[in-house]
Design a protein around this motif. Sequence first.
Motif, PDB file in Angstrom:
ATOM      1  N   THR A 163       0.822  -1.209   0.000  1.00 22.89           N
ATOM      2  CA  THR A 163       0.000   0.000   0.000  1.00 22.89           C
ATOM      3  C   THR A 163       0.858   1.262   0.000  1.00 22.89           C
ATOM      4  O   THR A 163       2.052   1.236   0.347  1.00 22.89           O
ATOM      5  CB  THR A 163      -0.931   0.034   1.221  1.00 22.89           C
ATOM      6  OG1 THR A 163      -0.140   0.018   2.419  1.00 22.89           O
ATOM      7  CG2 THR A 163      -1.870  -1.160   1.226  1.00 22.89           C
ATOM      8  N   ASP A 212      -2.478  -3.247   7.720  1.00 23.85           N
ATOM      9  CA  ASP A 212      -3.762  -2.802   7.179  1.00 23.85           C
ATOM     10  C   ASP A 212      -3.704  -3.138   5.698  1.00 23.85           C
ATOM     11  O   ASP A 212      -3.588  -2.265   4.840  1.00 23.85           O
ATOM     12  CB  ASP A 212      -3.992  -1.312   7.423  1.00 23.85           C
ATOM     13  CG  ASP A 212      -5.442  -0.900   7.175  1.00 23.85           C
ATOM     14  OD1 ASP A 212      -6.197  -1.727   6.619  1.00 23.85           O
ATOM     15  OD2 ASP A 212      -5.811   0.231   7.525  1.00 23.85           O
ATOM     16  N   ASN A 213      -3.772  -4.443   5.402  1.00 24.88           N
ATOM     17  CA  ASN A 213      -3.500  -4.948   4.062  1.00 24.88           C
ATOM     18  C   ASN A 213      -4.528  -5.982   3.628  1.00 24.88           C
ATOM     19  O   ASN A 213      -5.125  -6.661   4.466  1.00 24.88           O
ATOM     20  CB  ASN A 213      -2.112  -5.595   4.009  1.00 24.88           C
ATOM     21  CG  ASN A 213      -0.991  -4.622   4.295  1.00 24.88           C
ATOM     22  OD1 ASN A 213      -0.657  -4.384   5.446  1.00 24.88           O
ATOM     23  ND2 ASN A 213      -0.402  -4.048   3.255  1.00 24.88           N
ATOM     24  N   ILE A 225      -2.874   4.078   2.496  1.00 28.16           N
ATOM     25  CA  ILE A 225      -3.318   2.696   2.736  1.00 28.16           C
ATOM     26  C   ILE A 225      -4.174   2.211   1.565  1.00 28.16           C
ATOM     27  O   ILE A 225      -5.159   1.494   1.753  1.00 28.16           O
ATOM     28  CB  ILE A 225      -4.060   2.532   4.084  1.00 28.16           C
ATOM     29  CG1 ILE A 225      -3.404   3.390   5.166  1.00 28.16           C
ATOM     30  CG2 ILE A 225      -4.014   1.073   4.534  1.00 28.16           C
ATOM     31  CD1 ILE A 225      -4.119   3.361   6.485  1.00 28.16           C
TER      32      ILE A 225
END
Length: 321
Positions: free
Chosen positions: A189, A219-220, A193
């Motif tokens: 990202t 946060d993937n 994000i």
Amino acid sequence: MSSDLDEARCDLIELRAHEATAVIAPGIGGSVASFSWNHMGEAIHWLRPATQQALLARDGSGIGCFPLVPYSNRVRNGRFAFAGREIRLPSAPLTDPHYEHGHGLRYPWSVTHLTPSSVVLTYRHKADTWPWDYEAAQEISLTSDVLTIRLSLRNLSDQPMPAGLGLHPYFPANASTRLKADVAAMWATDAEILPTTIAPLRADANPTAGLNIARCDLDNVFTGWSRRATIAWPDQGRSLDIEAQAPLDFLVLYTPPCKTYFCAEPVSNATDAFNLAARGRDDTGLFVLDPGEIRTTAVRFAPHFTQLCQSSLSKRGKRLS
């Protein structure tokens, strides 16, 4: 304050089966406020339970699980193009620039069927900045202490509609919490994000090998997911199996540092799938619903005690077909 909280609680529906209880909040984004077992007089929470503040604020992001319709996660700047039309969603530059998570958590859902152990909720969207009519439905049920959420999305407009769907559950986390899930790769990202490219799994971010949640900062979106995952709390002698159906082939992991929760989200599409697909990618999970077409899926949350033995807490439901 207490009268406001009493009013918020009056809007909740409590489902029960065996030792399990699920509290549903139709008016707060059609969410599951909590899912727990009663073990020796103590509530064992399998999802992060709603706080009083979340109930009072009717904040779908502050409770146990909410539905993702008509897509999962973020759309860059709330804009994308489809079939020659530019779509501009009502993004807010400072608070929600990418119009995250669609409509499901933003609006109340209607109760269309209710039994002691199940409820059917529906949300009907009238075309606006999202220029398609559609209807989403959830059947939330308890069977043998297992929580199952069946989610559907139907295009009610007269034009094809790009879409995705999924669930956004929050789970309790502590220093020993672990997650294991078979995946193939992950989307790297940018600073916002949003996905840039598919990358190999890193040694410190490999759910296939198992993750210690407290040591991750993710946060993937993970691709090639087997639609099975297990969360374990070894210090508490318990675990939770997550089983999903197609088309939920992507797993989003959100593990914020120093928090008492994390997210493992079964979803059908990569973040910003609409814009990625418009640039020619065919691996985003984006699907298109023709007029009248419906897409249905389900997720099953099956708890286990791994060290504690009690016959009333060991019942298992049938696996999803």
